[in-house]
Design an enzyme around this catalytic site. Structure first.
Site, PDB file in Angstrom:
ATOM      1  N   HIS A 164     -11.187  23.883 -34.969  1.00 58.97           N
ATOM      2  CA  HIS A 164      -9.878  23.250 -35.157  1.00 58.97           C
ATOM      3  C   HIS A 164     -10.057  21.888 -35.838  1.00 58.97           C
ATOM      4  O   HIS A 164      -9.270  21.513 -36.711  1.00 58.97           O
ATOM      5  CB  HIS A 164      -9.194  23.013 -33.805  1.00 58.97           C
ATOM      6  N   LYS A 200     -11.424  32.580 -39.440  1.00 58.32           N
ATOM      7  CA  LYS A 200     -11.882  33.507 -38.406  1.00 58.32           C
ATOM      8  C   LYS A 200     -10.800  34.556 -38.176  1.00 58.32           C
ATOM      9  O   LYS A 200     -11.077  35.731 -38.031  1.00 58.32           O
ATOM     10  CB  LYS A 200     -12.215  32.773 -37.107  1.00 58.32           C
ATOM     11  N   ARG A 256     -11.829  30.980 -26.923  1.00 60.40           N
ATOM     12  CA  ARG A 256     -12.246  31.962 -25.914  1.00 60.40           C
ATOM     13  C   ARG A 256     -13.722  31.828 -25.549  1.00 60.40           C
ATOM     14  O   ARG A 256     -14.133  32.352 -24.511  1.00 60.40           O
ATOM     15  CB  ARG A 256     -11.986  33.376 -26.421  1.00 60.40           C
TER      16      ARG A 256
END
Ligand code: PAF
Length: 282
Positions: A37, A149, A187
């Site tokens: 990010h 991604k 995750r």
């Protein structure tokens, strides 16, 4: 940096920015921010006068209640990182603020959204389009930054942006990886150290497949990637598809397209954690 939770406050904060002709960039996120990010945010801060980062775990894109419940959340740490990166505005609304009424809009962009994630997670891309279209309407950015991604997500968001005629440039940003090669993902926080090590095999095998692709057919490479990964204790491939990078449709020969990407989803570990990744062949 200001942290805003209401749409009205956000619009009020952005009105003078727009009047003065400054450019606005948006990085939509679901929080639990990591270096991946951060790379999007850095580009947004560098390339736009005013940078808005949204932090919102969007319930409508989860087709699994447990997945939504276990999605990592940490707004305080996220804000700390965003402050360091020089972000202008963090938009962290509640579910009621984004969806005062249930969102009944449907978005459908076949065949881009019917394969891979679209097939495995029914309604997922509809939810992504619901929230991203709202964010685009609230923020009205000139540019919006998305990580590669989620390769298919970028194609779907592009299709939606064209469909709605929104003047937003979708800026794809390269995958950021751990030293082990594991693609950064919120995750990953759900993995144990051992599972994290195992998960790095995903990228190792994808990298090896670049070599296999020189001598083997699309079908052979596909089968070899799946069998190598499934032979690792703790990994279970959900799908691996080698697709045209624009249409997202499976190809049968390497010469079928000038843009070829392998997209993969693998379950890892006890929980298990669903990890996605991709690799470009050309
Ligand atoms: O990629 C994500 O984190 C989400 O799908 C997005 C784009 C923020 C929409 O909720």
């Amino acid at each position: 940096m200001i942290v805003i939770t209401s749409v009205k406050e956000l619009e009020d904060a952005l009105a003078p920015v727009r009047e003065s002709g400054q450019s606005v960039g948006l990085v939509p996120t679901m929080g639990a921010l990591h270096e991946g990010h951060a790379s999007l945010v850095k580009r947004c801060v560098d390339e736009c006068d005013v940078s808005v980062v949204s932090v919102f775990v969007n319930p409508t894109q989860f087709n699994d209640k447990n997945d939504l419940a276990s999605y990592p959340r940490n707004l305080e740490a996220d804000c700390e990182l965003l402050r360091q990166l020089g972000v202008s505005i963090v938009f962290a609304p509640s579910v009621e603020e984004v969806y005062p009424e249930p969102d009944t809009r449907t978005f459908s962009y076949p065949p881009i959204d019917t394969v891979m994630e679209g097939a495995k997670r029914p309604g997922h891309f509809n939810g992504v389009c619901q929230v991203v279209s709202k964010l685009f309407m609230f923020v009205k950015p000139e540019r919006a930054f998305f990580g590669e991604k989620d390769f298919q997500q970028i194609a779907v968001v592009r299709a939606m942006t064209r469909d709605l005629g929104l003047p937003v440039e979708i800026v794809p940003c390269p995958i950021v990886r751990e030293a082990s090669g594991l693609a950064l993902s919120s995750r990953n926080q759900l993995l144990t150290d051992n599972e994290r090590a195992i998960a790095s095999t995903i990228n190792c095998v994808l990298q090896k497949s670049l070599d296999w692709a020189k001598a083997e057919s699309v079908k052979q490479v596909t089968a070899r990637v799946v069998s190598e990964l499934d032979s690792v204790d703790g990994l279970q491939t959900e799908y691996f598809q080698i697709v045209d990078g624009d249409t997202l449709q499976p190809i049968s020969k390497w010469s079928d397209s000038d843009s070829v990407v392998g997209c993969i989803t693998v379950y890892c570990g006890q929980r298990p954690v669903r990890l996605i990744d991709n690799i470009r062949y050309k």
